[in-house]
Design a protein around this motif. Structure first.
Motif, PDB file in Angstrom:
ATOM      1  N   MET A 103       0.748  -1.305  -0.090  1.00 34.68           N
ATOM      2  CA  MET A 103      -0.043   0.122   0.254  1.00 34.68           C
ATOM      3  C   MET A 103       1.301   1.316  -0.240  1.00 34.68           C
ATOM      4  O   MET A 103       1.866   1.378   0.439  1.00 34.68           O
ATOM      5  N   ILE A 104       0.237   2.867  -0.496  1.00 30.05           N
ATOM      6  CA  ILE A 104       1.606   3.222  -0.574  1.00 30.05           C
ATOM      7  C   ILE A 104       0.423   4.197   0.044  1.00 30.05           C
ATOM      8  O   ILE A 104      -0.278   4.772  -0.324  1.00 30.05           O
ATOM      9  N   GLU A 105       1.166   5.531   0.965  1.00 30.44           N
ATOM     10  CA  GLU A 105       0.068   6.641   1.025  1.00 30.44           C
ATOM     11  C   GLU A 105       0.925   7.880   1.178  1.00 30.44           C
ATOM     12  O   GLU A 105       2.933   8.107   1.021  1.00 30.44           O
ATOM     13  N   VAL A 106       0.609   8.633   0.550  1.00 31.46           N
ATOM     14  CA  VAL A 106       1.115  10.253   0.280  1.00 31.46           C
ATOM     15  C   VAL A 106       0.162  11.117   1.515  1.00 31.46           C
ATOM     16  O   VAL A 106      -1.054  10.873   1.334  1.00 31.46           O
ATOM     17  N   GLN A 107       1.133  11.768   2.205  1.00 31.95           N
ATOM     18  CA  GLN A 107       0.061  12.784   2.975  1.00 31.95           C
ATOM     19  C   GLN A 107       1.623  14.052   2.312  1.00 31.95           C
ATOM     20  O   GLN A 107       2.782  14.173   2.253  1.00 31.95           O
ATOM     21  N   VAL A 108       0.440  15.208   1.840  1.00 30.74           N
ATOM     22  CA  VAL A 108       1.325  16.809   1.673  1.00 30.74           C
ATOM     23  C   VAL A 108       0.346  17.801   2.423  1.00 30.74           C
ATOM     24  O   VAL A 108      -0.771  17.743   2.332  1.00 30.74           O
ATOM     25  N   THR A 109       1.358  18.598   3.161  1.00 33.70           N
ATOM     26  CA  THR A 109       0.264  19.447   3.512  1.00 33.70           C
ATOM     27  C   THR A 109       0.470  21.305   3.211  1.00 33.70           C
ATOM     28  O   THR A 109       1.832  21.622   2.897  1.00 33.70           O
ATOM     29  N   GLU A 110      -0.536  21.502   2.439  1.00 33.66           N
ATOM     30  CA  GLU A 110      -0.144  23.180   2.028  1.00 33.66           C
ATOM     31  C   GLU A 110      -0.957  24.328   3.371  1.00 33.66           C
ATOM     32  O   GLU A 110      -2.221  24.011   3.490  1.00 33.66           O
ATOM     33  N   THR A 111      -0.635  25.919   3.513  1.00 31.57           N
ATOM     34  CA  THR A 111      -0.813  26.438   4.097  1.00 31.57           C
ATOM     35  C   THR A 111      -1.461  27.450   2.574  1.00 31.57           C
ATOM     36  O   THR A 111      -0.878  27.900   1.557  1.00 31.57           O
ATOM     37  N   ILE A 112      -3.559  27.928   2.807  1.00 26.27           N
ATOM     38  CA  ILE A 112      -3.461  28.675   1.683  1.00 26.27           C
ATOM     39  C   ILE A 112      -4.207  29.683   2.963  1.00 26.27           C
ATOM     40  O   ILE A 112      -4.739  29.450   2.931  1.00 26.27           O
ATOM     41  N   ASN A 113      -4.388  30.990   1.295  1.00 19.92           N
ATOM     42  CA  ASN A 113      -4.608  32.359   2.636  1.00 19.92           C
ATOM     43  C   ASN A 113      -6.262  31.980   2.151  1.00 19.92           C
ATOM     44  O   ASN A 113      -6.864  32.857   0.949  1.00 19.92           O
ATOM     45  N   CYS A 114      -6.783  31.204   2.525  1.00 20.80           N
ATOM     46  CA  CYS A 114      -8.308  31.187   2.304  1.00 20.80           C
ATOM     47  C   CYS A 114      -9.371  30.874   3.506  1.00 20.80           C
ATOM     48  O   CYS A 114      -8.634  29.714   4.210  1.00 20.80           O
ATOM     49  N   PRO A 115     -10.652  30.703   3.610  1.00 24.53           N
ATOM     50  CA  PRO A 115     -11.325  29.874   4.718  1.00 24.53           C
ATOM     51  C   PRO A 115     -11.292  29.041   3.916  1.00 24.53           C
ATOM     52  O   PRO A 115     -11.606  27.914   3.080  1.00 24.53           O
ATOM     53  N   ALA A 116     -11.691  27.740   5.558  1.00 20.88           N
ATOM     54  CA  ALA A 116     -11.415  26.353   5.473  1.00 20.88           C
ATOM     55  C   ALA A 116     -13.222  25.984   4.041  1.00 20.88           C
ATOM     56  O   ALA A 116     -12.913  25.134   3.480  1.00 20.88           O
ATOM     57  N   ASP A 117     -13.834  26.495   4.491  1.00 22.35           N
ATOM     58  CA  ASP A 117     -15.059  25.898   3.547  1.00 22.35           C
ATOM     59  C   ASP A 117     -14.970  26.920   2.208  1.00 22.35           C
ATOM     60  O   ASP A 117     -15.346  26.288   1.357  1.00 22.35           O
ATOM     61  N   ARG A 118     -14.065  27.551   2.012  1.00 25.63           N
ATOM     62  CA  ARG A 118     -13.604  27.699   0.506  1.00 25.63           C
ATOM     63  C   ARG A 118     -12.904  26.770  -0.620  1.00 25.63           C
ATOM     64  O   ARG A 118     -13.320  26.199  -1.512  1.00 25.63           O
ATOM     65  N   VAL A 119     -12.218  25.997   0.835  1.00 29.92           N
ATOM     66  CA  VAL A 119     -11.038  24.788   0.381  1.00 29.92           C
ATOM     67  C   VAL A 119     -11.915  23.951  -0.019  1.00 29.92           C
ATOM     68  O   VAL A 119     -11.613  22.769  -1.212  1.00 29.92           O
ATOM     69  N   LEU A 120     -13.062  23.691   1.011  1.00 25.92           N
ATOM     70  CA  LEU A 120     -13.856  22.221   1.166  1.00 25.92           C
ATOM     71  C   LEU A 120     -14.476  22.764  -0.213  1.00 25.92           C
ATOM     72  O   LEU A 120     -14.679  21.356  -0.979  1.00 25.92           O
ATOM     73  N   GLU A 121     -15.023  23.525  -0.577  1.00 23.64           N
ATOM     74  CA  GLU A 121     -16.420  23.740  -1.825  1.00 23.64           C
ATOM     75  C   GLU A 121     -15.438  23.415  -3.248  1.00 23.64           C
ATOM     76  O   GLU A 121     -15.944  23.061  -3.893  1.00 23.64           O
ATOM     77  N   PHE A 122     -14.430  24.399  -2.765  1.00 27.37           N
ATOM     78  CA  PHE A 122     -13.602  24.048  -4.632  1.00 27.37           C
ATOM     79  C   PHE A 122     -13.601  22.345  -4.849  1.00 27.37           C
ATOM     80  O   PHE A 122     -13.406  22.434  -5.612  1.00 27.37           O
ATOM     81  N   VAL A 123     -13.273  21.903  -3.267  1.00 29.51           N
ATOM     82  CA  VAL A 123     -12.810  20.504  -3.495  1.00 29.51           C
ATOM     83  C   VAL A 123     -14.056  19.343  -3.911  1.00 29.51           C
ATOM     84  O   VAL A 123     -13.849  18.031  -4.567  1.00 29.51           O
ATOM     85  N   MET A 124     -15.400  20.274  -3.211  1.00 26.50           N
ATOM     86  CA  MET A 124     -16.267  19.230  -3.894  1.00 26.50           C
ATOM     87  C   MET A 124     -17.133  18.978  -5.117  1.00 26.50           C
ATOM     88  O   MET A 124     -17.972  18.617  -5.867  1.00 26.50           O
ATOM     89  N   ASP A 125     -16.494  20.350  -6.303  1.00 27.44           N
ATOM     90  CA  ASP A 125     -16.837  20.300  -7.160  1.00 27.44           C
ATOM     91  C   ASP A 125     -15.078  19.701  -8.437  1.00 27.44           C
ATOM     92  O   ASP A 125     -14.478  21.118  -8.647  1.00 27.44           O
ATOM     93  N   PRO A 126     -15.771  18.757  -8.853  1.00 25.95           N
ATOM     94  CA  PRO A 126     -15.096  17.966  -9.519  1.00 25.95           C
ATOM     95  C   PRO A 126     -14.168  18.800 -10.684  1.00 25.95           C
ATOM     96  O   PRO A 126     -13.123  18.849 -11.231  1.00 25.95           O
ATOM     97  N   ARG A 127     -15.338  19.363 -11.304  1.00 24.32           N
ATOM     98  CA  ARG A 127     -15.162  20.048 -12.395  1.00 24.32           C
ATOM     99  C   ARG A 127     -13.693  21.701 -12.534  1.00 24.32           C
ATOM    100  O   ARG A 127     -13.328  20.738 -12.875  1.00 24.32           O
ATOM    101  N   ALA A 128     -14.671  22.108 -11.497  1.00 23.15           N
ATOM    102  CA  ALA A 128     -13.232  23.448 -11.105  1.00 23.15           C
ATOM    103  C   ALA A 128     -12.427  22.330 -10.385  1.00 23.15           C
ATOM    104  O   ALA A 128     -10.791  22.618 -10.771  1.00 23.15           O
ATOM    105  N   TYR A 129     -11.622  21.167 -10.302  1.00 23.16           N
ATOM    106  CA  TYR A 129     -11.116  20.867  -9.367  1.00 23.16           C
ATOM    107  C   TYR A 129     -10.035  19.982  -9.823  1.00 23.16           C
ATOM    108  O   TYR A 129      -9.159  19.600  -9.488  1.00 23.16           O
ATOM    109  N   ALA A 130     -10.606  19.798 -11.166  1.00 21.90           N
ATOM    110  CA  ALA A 130      -9.782  18.503 -12.528  1.00 21.90           C
ATOM    111  C   ALA A 130      -8.950  19.683 -12.625  1.00 21.90           C
ATOM    112  O   ALA A 130      -7.805  19.461 -13.455  1.00 21.90           O
ATOM    113  N   ALA A 131      -9.477  21.115 -12.771  1.00 19.53           N
ATOM    114  CA  ALA A 131      -7.870  22.330 -13.458  1.00 19.53           C
ATOM    115  C   ALA A 131      -6.636  21.787 -12.392  1.00 19.53           C
ATOM    116  O   ALA A 131      -5.600  21.876 -12.959  1.00 19.53           O
ATOM    117  N   VAL A 132      -6.878  21.308 -11.500  1.00 21.06           N
ATOM    118  CA  VAL A 132      -5.304  21.686 -10.702  1.00 21.06           C
ATOM    119  C   VAL A 132      -4.587  19.836 -10.478  1.00 21.06           C
ATOM    120  O   VAL A 132      -4.115  20.309  -9.822  1.00 21.06           O
TER     121      VAL A 132
END
Length: 155
Positions: free
Chosen positions: A1-30
């Motif tokens: 099994m492989i496990e990768v964990q990466v932490t990044e500090t982002i200048n925005c609220p957690a809810d905006r991060v999570l909403e971005f993740v929940m939109d697969p079409r938007a998240y596919a860009a990254v």
């Protein structure tokens, strides 16, 4: 099994991060692991979508899979693969899970991205050695791009 964990500090609220993740079409860009998206179904804090999945470094066409994301508002998004028949790929995978965990820190959010996967049978010997080399740089790049995209939206 492989496990990768990466932490990044982002200048925005957690809810905006999570909403971005929940939109697969938007998240596919990254996220290069998300290929063409066939459909997306969202019901509140659960999103399912079917897409072509391409694991870094592995040859061949993108495998069509269904992913189910569940959000805990303000905290995290967890990803699982629904079982067969939604995912024929489940025959080859012994485990798959992923998450984005957010810890607010003032105006910023520390986001920890985790991807965990393991394979069965011959796929274990083919895929896992490749992913041990390629998955971490891919997830690091994904998080850098997510940070850039989210912070650009802040301006």
């Amino acid at each position: 099994m492989i496990e990768v964990q990466v932490t990044e500090t982002i200048n925005c609220p957690a809810d905006r991060v999570l909403e971005f993740v929940m939109d697969p079409r938007a998240y596919a860009a990254v996220d290069r692991k998300i290929g063409a998206i066939d459909w997306v179904r969202r019901d509140g804090d659960v999103t399912e979508f079917r897409f072509g999945s391409k694991l870094p470094g592995l040859p061949g066409p993108a495998a069509k899979i269904v992913s189910r994301m569940s959000r805990t508002p303000g905290e995290r998004v967890d990803v699982r693969l629904p079982p067969i028949p939604a995912n024929r790929l489940a025959n080859l995978v012994s485990e798959f899970s992923a998450s984005w965990v957010c810890v607010p820190a003032g105006e910023q959010t520390a986001v920890t991205r985790t991807v965990r996967c393991g394979f069965k049978g011959p796929m274990k010997w083919l895929a896992e050695p490749v992913l041990r080399r390629t998955l971490r740089p891919d997830v690091e790049d994904e998080m850098r791009q997510a940070k850039a995209a989210l912070e650009a939206r802040q301006s």
